[in-house]
Write a protein that holds these residues in place. Sequence first.
Motif, PDB file in Angstrom:
ATOM      1  N   UNK A  72       0.827  -1.204   0.000  1.00 44.53           N
ATOM      2  CA  UNK A  72       0.000   0.000   0.000  1.00 44.53           C
ATOM      3  C   UNK A  72       0.861   1.253   0.000  1.00 44.53           C
ATOM      4  N   UNK A  74       3.091   2.082  -1.838  1.00 40.93           N
ATOM      5  CA  UNK A  74       3.431   2.580  -3.176  1.00 40.93           C
ATOM      6  C   UNK A  74       2.233   2.845  -4.079  1.00 40.93           C
ATOM      7  N   UNK A  75       1.012   2.594  -3.592  1.00 41.27           N
ATOM      8  CA  UNK A  75      -0.159   2.789  -4.476  1.00 41.27           C
ATOM      9  C   UNK A  75      -0.237   4.239  -4.940  1.00 41.27           C
ATOM     10  N   UNK A  77       1.996   6.340  -5.287  1.00 47.49           N
ATOM     11  CA  UNK A  77       3.159   6.809  -6.037  1.00 47.49           C
ATOM     12  C   UNK A  77       3.463   5.964  -7.268  1.00 47.49           C
TER      13      UNK A  77
END
Lengths: 333, 262
Positions: A72, A74-75, A77
């Motif tokens: 989550x 990196x979601x 980004x």
Amino acid sequence: MTAQARTQDAAAAVAEPELSAQSELQGRFDDLIGADERIEPRDWMPEAYRKTLVRQIAQHAHSEIIGMQPEGNWITRAPSLRRKAILLAKVQDEAGHGLYLYAAAETLGVDRADLLDALHTGRQKYSSIFNYPTLTWADIGAIGWLVDGAAIINQIPLQRCSYGPYARAMVRICKEESFHQRQGFELLHDLAHGTPEQHAMAQDALDRWWWPSLMMFGPPDAESAHSAQSMAWRIKRHSNDELRQRFVDISVPQAEALGLRIPDPDLRWNEERGHHDFGVIDWTEFQEVLAGNGPCNRQRVASRVQAHEDGEWVREAALAYAAKHSDKGVAAA
Amino acid sequence: MTATTEASTGSASPASVAQYALQLGDDALILSHRLSEWCAHSPELEEDVALANLALDLLGQARTLLTYAGSLEGAGRSEDDLAFLRTEREFRNALLVEQPNGDFAVTIARQLYFATYQSELYAALCDSTDPELAALAAKAVKEVAYHRDHAVQWTLRLGDGTAESHRRMQAGLEQLWPYTAELFFLDPVATELVQQGIAVDPRTLRPAWEASVAGVIEAATLTVPADGWQPRGGRAGKHGEGFGLLLGEMQALHRQYPGASW
């Protein structure tokens, strides 16, 4: 007679049956295991078998929901909208896996709320791999390729686990996990064949995730506390070391296809064994992470507890509403 | 599609249609971003699944709309160019969707207002003379019906749950009500397209929206907020201060590696 025992209500069985009845139930259970049939929630089962399953299924469910945190991360980004959609769908699948697994555990007479409490207070564990941080975008690929890859190797035999609800949950989970694994591989493939910076990012991720992934199979067979009994009960079908070897053998050609180097100078094909030899795992690191001293242990649990506490008023509201609006609730009040 | 359709859309400038598609696409993209921030932090596991699902639907709508906008512009910009390489002032989303998540009640209030608006909008847009927009709307109208239902169910539970949830839900409704006015304001881009039958006149959506939202709020034992301050500017690229931070996060990695493909 045995058919009668099989359909006997599990609750009735708890009421200390006489010794002969007890051994008959045990005999029936042993026969089912011996014949490689499934134990279902209504069947009598030894308390130790039930406890082992609760521990294992809960740990698996906890791993799914804690695993949402590093991914989550990196979601928001993700570097392309396509990758963002893939990652969102993957994390959503993991929440779904958590749901099936808690439901499977509940067939053993425990409650999701109690299991979550055990996670929050550290009485139950989750996979140690999620105590490592996702430092770059390539880590999302490494988790898909290696972590989901290792999970699949662990989980494929669980589709034939002796406990029916767990085995069935695993069938669906394995399908989705293998999809995630291919997506992770493809993400890393694009990086490894992209710019020099992207390639370096992919290599760095493999360098950091390789050894922790090997640790996912658990301690060496000789030191594995639960393995022998779980194998006798056919919850587990292959030893930790056997599964670890399978993972290494599968991963080596995949790393070659990616054009990445596995960070192990001792890794080489052993013609005689028909397997790859590989270097010594740093079990001290494994024990440290297991003991709560990995890079993210405290953060993972704190974040989970925070979400749970922040959501308490919402869950209470849902219960209050349900009580107000069901006839039962009105009658009881 | 048909000769008639081509004739009627033929007179609209592709640049205007692109701008309109960007407005709708940016709304979906930014709300998707906000919803995805809930991931692993929601009140229960079922909501982690549900909120990710809403975010995913909206992201799908955004991708279709941004791709379409890029193709109409004719400058070769992809969905990713539009999402990751525009500045704050170039985004066309309404202020409502960029508002921070707040507590769960604020998020639900935003969902109730916006999903109800999108339901009305997409239902009307199914009749657009622009076949691309009509096709997008036909698919999305089914998705947002679920989004609206999710928001309605939670508004009822929070409004008619405990004293605390009632207080929080009312506060969420009050906090975001001012931002709903912008959704129904006819901006210059839409004006031209409404005449061509391409865009929906947002003013016509207001009565059904208001009736629907008010019905839910009242059923939830809550009070419809009073009109007052009505901030606007999103459609003209004038966003809140927090919007730059949102874009900073969303675009950082993509901008760090110019020209790389992912």
